[in-house]
Write an enzyme that holds these catalytic residues in place. Structure first.
Site, PDB file in Angstrom:
ATOM      1  N   CYS A 136      58.196  27.786  56.513  1.00  0.00           N
ATOM      2  CA  CYS A 136      57.150  28.824  56.418  1.00  0.00           C
ATOM      3  C   CYS A 136      56.743  29.339  57.788  1.00  0.00           C
ATOM      4  O   CYS A 136      56.162  30.411  57.902  1.00  0.00           O
ATOM      5  CB  CYS A 136      55.917  28.265  55.726  1.00  0.00           C
ATOM      6  SG  CYS A 136      56.240  27.709  54.048  1.00  0.00           S
TER       7      CYS A 136
ATOM      8  N   GLU B 166      71.844  14.647  56.061  1.00  0.00           N
ATOM      9  CA  GLU B 166      71.391  16.029  56.274  1.00  0.00           C
ATOM     10  C   GLU B 166      72.556  16.864  56.810  1.00  0.00           C
ATOM     11  O   GLU B 166      73.156  16.517  57.817  1.00  0.00           O
ATOM     12  CB  GLU B 166      70.210  16.043  57.252  1.00  0.00           C
ATOM     13  CG  GLU B 166      69.816  17.411  57.779  1.00  0.00           C
ATOM     14  CD  GLU B 166      69.412  18.395  56.684  1.00  0.00           C
ATOM     15  OE1 GLU B 166      68.780  17.976  55.686  1.00  0.00           O
ATOM     16  OE2 GLU B 166      69.766  19.592  56.814  1.00  0.00           O
TER      17      GLU B 166
END
Lengths: 480, 480
Positions: free
Chosen positions: B48, B38
């Site tokens: 979101c 990552e």
């Protein structure tokens, strides 16, 4: 040739049928006249709204009337209120009616025999009334009342808002939808509330989910007595009473009866029409009654709404055949439309019932929403399914949002076919209407695996990334 | 034999795949080690949720993290943060990675070449950034920022809560989900808000429904400029700027970019993997990349989430074949699970996307909820359907209840098959999640007639007797 439709009962089923029959007849160039007969002074009202009117959420009983008598008449329906049908002669194709209006509502007064080409029975249901709800003289016990008609609602409102001896204690008998809603209304009106129910609260849920609802009622300050039936009532002073249930006693200034309903089919029975175990009429999926071999009225009698039994829709209707009595406005409206279309020459089918239902209890600082669809575990097992099930806890919105509240989802599936059979939901705001997605999935015979892969809606104020119903289906699918 | 899975990108898709692969491998007795790489310092967070964090609804960025790095590691995943993959060699089955952590996160420092048996690409998407968002030197313009990563969220929070020169005016560029949510966040932070959008507000709706959303934004006090694109930006004093759009000018202390996203596939492109028109990877429904005739890496590379195109599910997937780019956490999670299961020897399929989505705008005394599923009218026509549609107005609860608020339902069907194609909803509280019942009906290829007969839930606080979506289907079904 002008055909005549006589509708007995001018509420949801009857008037949906009347309007649909006129539309279908007009579209097919058939001439139809409609005579609708209603015993009460009201038409097309929301019985489900009555507890909210009693609680103070709805400004008036008139607000619950979806269409007035004048609106029905403006559509060309000869509607007669305060008019009782006393007898049906299926062989002759006639009804005998008596006008109780004293001429107030345009009735003709006295009795009259009217012929029909099509008869629609939409006589609805009676509230179930225990023996102790009446005195030895057969009079209603003061303060003990059901919650079914607009007249009932007016009685309740009057009693609860009375300034002369305002009630302080209320007992609700029955732990189903009406029971919960009346417990809420009593709380909102400032009463001490006791709810007495034969089994667990919300008997339309599995007991483990019903227990979750009970815990919320208790948290709201309702005294909940489960596993008890009222077996006696003593009147105190004409204003209060004392109820006995299994050795316990409960004082009550008012008692709400929420024991369900039974089909009102005395008229049909007297005319020799066949009835089911529940006492309900037995129309086919076109809402038409099936005549026996010796009957000569074949095809002329239809029935819709709460006076009927319906077919359940297990396995997409393919098992079929299981008759149930589910008195509910949604079915009444749909069955009325189906009957109206068919009797005017169309071909519509009622698709059956899943037993989809929602309700809410909101009071004492608690809001709990309830949704259910499909059979309970016990019903599914009785229908021959090998039930696998699971309860999942999630949140109604993404866990980090202020809107998030707990939701418990119980999912039932059939081991062999992996079909979703039923879903039960208990949780905070945003819980109840999620049951619709499950209802569509069961209606269309989906497996739990398929539901787990569907494209459902997500945004943080509305759902975790996986909708709780979908989480439950996925987890159950992973089980076997 | 221990197989190695290398996961590039440790957010929803990548980590869903990693965990599922471990579960499936364990169930099948296969030995699998998982290395997850990552670039940022964060894993598995809710993008979101960022606008709600910025608005003040969510207490911290940490609250948006679904699973921390430690939780992933506890499950046996070798997770390396601040680690960039610089190259993939599909033929050799290796990735080159560079540790940017300086040893902070347990990385090895420097560069490293790692072999894999299975490679999962879950690199996500970039926010679309217009040229004017950078200075001539290529630096980001101060105060102009996207809303995609947790780092973006921290920047926004810092800027909006700054006591040194607090911003007074905000421009939101883009009228989609992020645009609406950032307009809400700006309003909640006390800014004067202007929203500029190329077409109508909410371009994922038909324009007539988008216009209803726009009217609510205007009622809330947002200045909405439709049909305009920002074509220039002038910096005032290093703290504010002036945007130009079609001859109009808008001063802004802050500018939120809500112009959507594009797949982050530079690494895949450099490795010669095929990309679609959107720039997204093209996995099959098992989330596996298809090798070309000359490629020798067949079967070893998988992709999931926002770096991919997906198949739409028109007509229950039977038309298939239409690729779309729909970056959304729900698909990322599902695709990740599918990829993880398959690469460990299982056989799962991603069922496709309907484009189901919900959002809310709440500010300035207005709450509007939006739901949509299936193609818009224009998308359906482009896919070859003969679209019939209708907009119906109803209420979210029974009209007499205090909870009742207006809801507009647009229903799209195919003239020939009578299939429900799409549903769009704009209304008050209780509107958005109704779209799920439509999503299930479209997923299972139901006609509007069938939906009109389904057993959906009714109680006065939640719905009229006929659910608004069902009313709309019934009325549309009566049209032809």
């Amino acid at each position: 040739v002008v055909e005549r439709l006589v509708v007995v009962g001018a509420d949801a089923a009857g008037m949906s049928a009347a309007h649909q029959a006129l539309r279908t007849a007009a579209a097919r160039g058939r001439e139809l006249e409609v005579l609708a007969l209603e015993r009460s002074g009201h038409t097309s009202y929301s019985a489900c709204g009555i507890p909210y009117w009693v609680a103070g959420d709805v400004p008036s009983g008139d607000a619950l009337v979806a269409r007035t008598a004048d609106q029905h008449r403006a559509a060309g329906i000869d509607l007669r209120l305060h008019t009782v049908v006393e007898a049906i002669d299926p062989a002759a194709g006639t009804v005998d009616l008596r006008d109780l209006s004293g001429g107030r509502t345009g009735g003709t007064g006295g009795t009259e025999r009217v012929g029909y080409d099509h008869l629609l029975l939409a006589t609805g249901a009676h509230p179930v009334e225990p023996a102790w709800a009446r005195t030895a003289d057969g009079e209603p016990v003061p303060g003990v009342h059901a919650v079914r008609s607009l007249d009932d609602g007016a009685v309740w409102l009057d009693r609860l808002t009375s300034t002369d001896r305002p009630p302080r204690t209320g007992v609700v008998v029955g732990g189903g939808y009406i029971g919960l809603e009346m417990a809420e209304a009593f709380l909102r009106r400032g009463l001490e509330v006791t709810l007495v129910t034969r089994g667990e609260v919300m008997g339309s849920l599995d007991p483990d989910l019903g227990a979750r609802v009970r815990e919320q009622l208790v948290a709201a300050g309702v005294t909940v007595v489960t596993g008890a039936e009222i077996d006696d009532l003593e009147l105190d002073d004409g204003h209060s009473c004392c109820l006995a249930a299994g050795g316990r006693r409960f004082d009550a200034d008012v008692v709400a009866l929420g024991l369900g309903a039974r089909p009102e089919t005395e008229l049909a029975a007297a005319a020799g029409l066949p009835l089911g175990d529940s006492g309900g009429l037995l129309p086919d999926d076109r809402q038409q009654l099936t005549a026996g071999p010796g009957d000569d009225w074949a095809g002329s009698i239809w029935a819709a709404g709460d006076c009927c039994e319906s077919y359940t829709r297990l396995d997409g209707g393919r098992r079929g055949g299981i008759r149930v009595f589910v008195p509910l406005g949604t079915h009444a409206n749909k069955q009325g439309r189906v009957a109206g279309e068919n009797l005017a020459g169309g071909d519509a089918r009622f698709g059956g019932v899943l037993g989809t239902a929602v309700t809410r209890f909101s009071g004492g600082g608690v809001t709990v929403e309830i949704g259910r669809t499909g059979p309970t575990s016990a019903q599914a097992a009785a229908a021959g399914y090998d039930v696998v099930s699971l309860v999942t806890e999630s949140t109604t919105a993404s866990g980090y949002m202020p809107e998030a509240s707990p939701i418990a989802v119980k999912v039932l599936a059939d081991r062999g076919t992996r079909r979703l059979l039923g879903v039960q939901l208990v949780g905070g705001p945003g819980t109840a209407k999620r049951v619709d997605l499950a209802a569509v999935a069961i209606w269309t015979s989906q497996t739990v695996d398929e539901v787990a892969g569907m494209d459902l809606a997500y945004a943080p104020p509305f759902s975790p990334v996986w909708d709780p119903v979908q989480i439950a289906c996925r987890r159950l699918a992973d089980r076997w």
